[in-house]
Design an enzyme around this catalytic site. Structure first.
Site, PDB file in Angstrom:
ATOM      1  CG  ASN A 125       8.037  26.251  57.155  1.00 44.00           C
ATOM      2  OD1 ASN A 125       8.627  25.685  58.076  1.00 44.00           O
ATOM      3  ND2 ASN A 125       8.549  27.271  56.501  1.00 44.00           N
ATOM      4  NE  ARG A 159      12.335  25.328  55.604  1.00 41.35           N
ATOM      5  CZ  ARG A 159      12.797  26.238  56.446  1.00 41.35           C
ATOM      6  NH1 ARG A 159      11.995  26.840  57.286  1.00 41.35           N
ATOM      7  NH2 ARG A 159      14.069  26.544  56.443  1.00 41.35           N
ATOM      8  CG  HIS A 210      18.441  29.700  52.782  1.00 37.24           C
ATOM      9  ND1 HIS A 210      19.396  30.654  53.041  1.00 37.24           N
ATOM     10  CD2 HIS A 210      17.458  29.915  53.670  1.00 37.24           C
ATOM     11  CE1 HIS A 210      19.001  31.403  54.050  1.00 37.24           C
ATOM     12  NE2 HIS A 210      17.825  30.975  54.455  1.00 37.24           N
ATOM     13  NE  ARG A 266      21.215  31.595  61.841  1.00 34.19           N
ATOM     14  CZ  ARG A 266      20.274  31.407  60.922  1.00 34.19           C
ATOM     15  NH1 ARG A 266      20.458  31.816  59.678  1.00 34.19           N
ATOM     16  NH2 ARG A 266      19.157  30.802  61.226  1.00 34.19           N
ATOM     17  NE  ARG A 275      11.191  46.277  55.891  1.00 29.28           N
ATOM     18  CZ  ARG A 275      10.255  45.362  56.018  1.00 29.28           C
ATOM     19  NH1 ARG A 275       9.185  45.430  55.271  1.00 29.28           N
ATOM     20  NH2 ARG A 275      10.341  44.395  56.886  1.00 29.28           N
ATOM     21  N   GLY A 315      13.859  38.474  51.158  1.00 29.79           N
ATOM     22  CA  GLY A 315      13.281  39.791  51.490  1.00 29.79           C
ATOM     23  C   GLY A 315      14.154  40.963  51.074  1.00 29.79           C
ATOM     24  N   GLY A 324      17.014  40.716  48.979  1.00 28.75           N
ATOM     25  CA  GLY A 324      17.385  40.533  47.565  1.00 28.75           C
ATOM     26  C   GLY A 324      16.274  40.935  46.605  1.00 28.75           C
ATOM     27  CD  GLU A 361      12.371  28.881  51.124  1.00 28.28           C
ATOM     28  OE1 GLU A 361      11.959  30.023  51.407  1.00 28.28           O
ATOM     29  OE2 GLU A 361      13.183  28.259  51.811  1.00 28.28           O
TER      30      GLU A 361
HETATM   31  P1  AMP Z   1      12.942  37.383  54.709  1.00 32.01           P
HETATM   32  O1  AMP Z   1      13.637  36.638  55.829  1.00 32.01           O
HETATM   33  O2  AMP Z   1      13.201  36.802  53.366  1.00 32.01           O
HETATM   34  O3  AMP Z   1      11.478  37.632  54.980  1.00 32.01           O
HETATM   35  O4  AMP Z   1      13.615  38.853  54.651  1.00 32.01           O
HETATM   36  C1  AMP Z   1      13.558  39.732  55.750  1.00 32.01           C
HETATM   37  C2  AMP Z   1      14.506  40.892  55.486  1.00 32.01           C
HETATM   38  O5  AMP Z   1      14.106  41.546  54.262  1.00 32.01           O
HETATM   39  C3  AMP Z   1      14.482  41.947  56.571  1.00 32.01           C
HETATM   40  O6  AMP Z   1      15.805  42.380  56.836  1.00 32.01           O
HETATM   41  C4  AMP Z   1      13.713  43.080  55.936  1.00 32.01           C
HETATM   42  O7  AMP Z   1      14.069  44.329  56.452  1.00 32.01           O
HETATM   43  C5  AMP Z   1      14.159  42.955  54.489  1.00 32.01           C
HETATM   44  N1  AMP Z   1      13.287  43.708  53.582  1.00 32.01           N
HETATM   45  C6  AMP Z   1      11.988  43.505  53.275  1.00 32.01           C
HETATM   46  N2  AMP Z   1      11.537  44.484  52.463  1.00 32.01           N
HETATM   47  C7  AMP Z   1      12.579  45.331  52.249  1.00 32.01           C
HETATM   48  C8  AMP Z   1      12.760  46.534  51.505  1.00 32.01           C
HETATM   49  N3  AMP Z   1      11.762  47.072  50.820  1.00 32.01           N
HETATM   50  N4  AMP Z   1      13.978  47.122  51.517  1.00 32.01           N
HETATM   51  C9  AMP Z   1      14.987  46.601  52.231  1.00 32.01           C
HETATM   52  N5  AMP Z   1      14.889  45.460  52.945  1.00 32.01           N
HETATM   53  C10 AMP Z   1      13.699  44.839  52.963  1.00 32.01           C
END
Ligand code: AMP
Length: 407
Positions: free
Chosen positions: A14, A97, A186, A247, A290, A336, A338, A390
């Protein structure tokens, strides 16, 4: 594993603008032998983080370009220090990817010069992503010229979206001349979690009706009917749809004309919408969920507002897709946010009893990083947390296309 199935190692690549992520899979078992990332390619010092056999290997050195990055990945995979294979001849296929396949690629394909020419043609549609994806493909082809290389497109899953959902109500020639339409992104993630949800419900993949919510730094929601995408929230670019980390998602485009009249230029507005909006723009603090959840609990009003708008918009899309699909078997949370945030999932699914969506709050609170049902027994619509993968989906497509040609 079926008898006579071919055993090969598949390298998944990727390539981003200044990074290359990689995973080496043993197929068809889909066992990860090693994975890692090179960041800051082109800077003074790049960083390689490599994970293998439960260990981690890090290295900092100048990596001028993606070709040097690919050399470093292959050297690391075969090296004495942290290698997992004897030589690069053990790599049986490479899966890449690729972000934009426009209307041309409805699934993953074996890469040849014609495919490369098409990906190049679509640089216009994905100027930030397709060029980096191409540099990754070129570097891998250079190092592994006799190995089958496969392209997996983020847009491919959404090519089943019907005209009524992909057309914008702009003058028709904008579509004819510029192919301005909804493409969606996605796709590999939405397809992966939809297939997993089908398995969890014991349904054939082409019988599943679902709403899949990919909530990470980028966020998109998809309506899946009979296992196929029939609508998705991202559009011509990933900017449209729900609120994301940086965004904006949907807003009245007339705001842009208004701001241009106030003296803003197109480049500034582009950066504003893509990099300074969303959770970051609303909170004025962070795009990290977070951090926002913590600040919101401490009473920070803007952090709470950002979370409230984020959840409200997702709820709105779920309602719209329920209407479009005429009911669903399940709703899936991934990405992340979800996969990890029970409170965000709870807030999105609150007061949805009317739609027969009810969470089991204990199951929801427990669900972190596992594929699990979080809806209550009497919820008509199942709700799942499913960890997206993915890379595994790309490895599977690459394996299937490669073994078909070798048969
Ligand atoms: P991703 O782009 O899929 O890696 O997701 C990143 C997002 O997931 C960021 O906003 C992180 O703060 C959120 N994230 C990761 N772990 C947690 C958690 N335990 N609680 C809330 N948000 C999280």
């Amino acid at each position: 594993m079926p008898k006579n199935s071919m055993e090969i190692k598949v390298l998944v690549i990727n390539a981003g603008s200044s990074s290359i992520k990689y995973q080496l899979y043993q197929m068809p078992q889909a066992r990860v032998l090693a994975k890692g990332i090179i960041e800051r390619i082109g800077d003074e010092k790049a960083k390689l983080s490599h994970f293998y056999n439960g260990k981690m290997f890090c290295l900092e050195k100048k990596v001028e370009n993606h070709q040097e990055g690919m050399d470093l990945i292959l050297d690391t995979l075969t090296g004495k220090k942290a290698g997992v294979i004897g030589d690069i001849g053990q790599i049986g296929a490479v899966g890449h990817r690729v972000v934009h396949g426009a209307e041309e690629f409805t699934g993953s394909v074996i890469i040849d010069d014609k495919v490369i020419a098409s990906v190049e043609k679509f640089v216009d549609l994905a100027p930030l992503h397709n060029p980096s994806n191409l540099t990754g493909i070129r570097a891998a082809r250079h190092n592994l010229p006799d190995v089958t290389q496969v392209a997996c497109f983020d847009t491919a899953f959404h090519t089943s979206i019907p005209e009524v959902a992909y057309m914008y109500a702009l003058p028709y020639e904008m579509y004819e001349k510029y192919r301005a339409r909804r493409y969606g992104f996605h796709g590999t993630s939405h397809r992966y979690v939809a297939r997993k949800a089908g398995q969890l419900l014991g349904k054939h993949k082409y019988e599943l009706n679902a709403i899949t919510c990919h909530l990470g730094n980028g966020c998109s929601i998809s309506a899946v009917k009979g296992g196929k995408s029939v609508d998705t929230s991202m559009g011509f670019t990933p900017l449209e749809g729900v609120v994301m980390g940086t965004r904006s998602g949907d807003f009245d485009p007339a705001i842009l004309f208004y701001l241009i009249e106030k003296g803003y230029d197109v480049k500034t507005l582009n950066i504003m919408c893509n990099k300074r909006s969303g959770l970051l723009g609303l909170s004025g603090i962070s795009n990290d969920m977070r951090e926002l959840e913590e600040l919101s609990r401490e009473g920070n009003r803007r952090a709470k507002l950002a979370i409230d708008v984020f959840c409200y918009r997702i709820k709105k899309y779920i309602g719209a897709y329920l209407a479009v699909l005429g009911g669903v078997d399940c709703i899936v949370f991934t990405g992340g946010i979800g996969e990890n945030s029970a409170s965000i999932r709870g807030q999105i699914c609150s007061n949805m009893d009317l739609f027969q969506i009810m969470l089991d709050s204990q199951a929801n609170n427990r669900a972190v990083g596992t594929d699990v049902k979080i809806s209550a027994q009497d919820s008509k619509i199942a709700v799942f947390v499913i960890c997206t993968n993915e890379e595994a989906a790309i490895a599977k497509d690459t394996y299937e296309l490669t073994s078909r040609t070798k048969r």
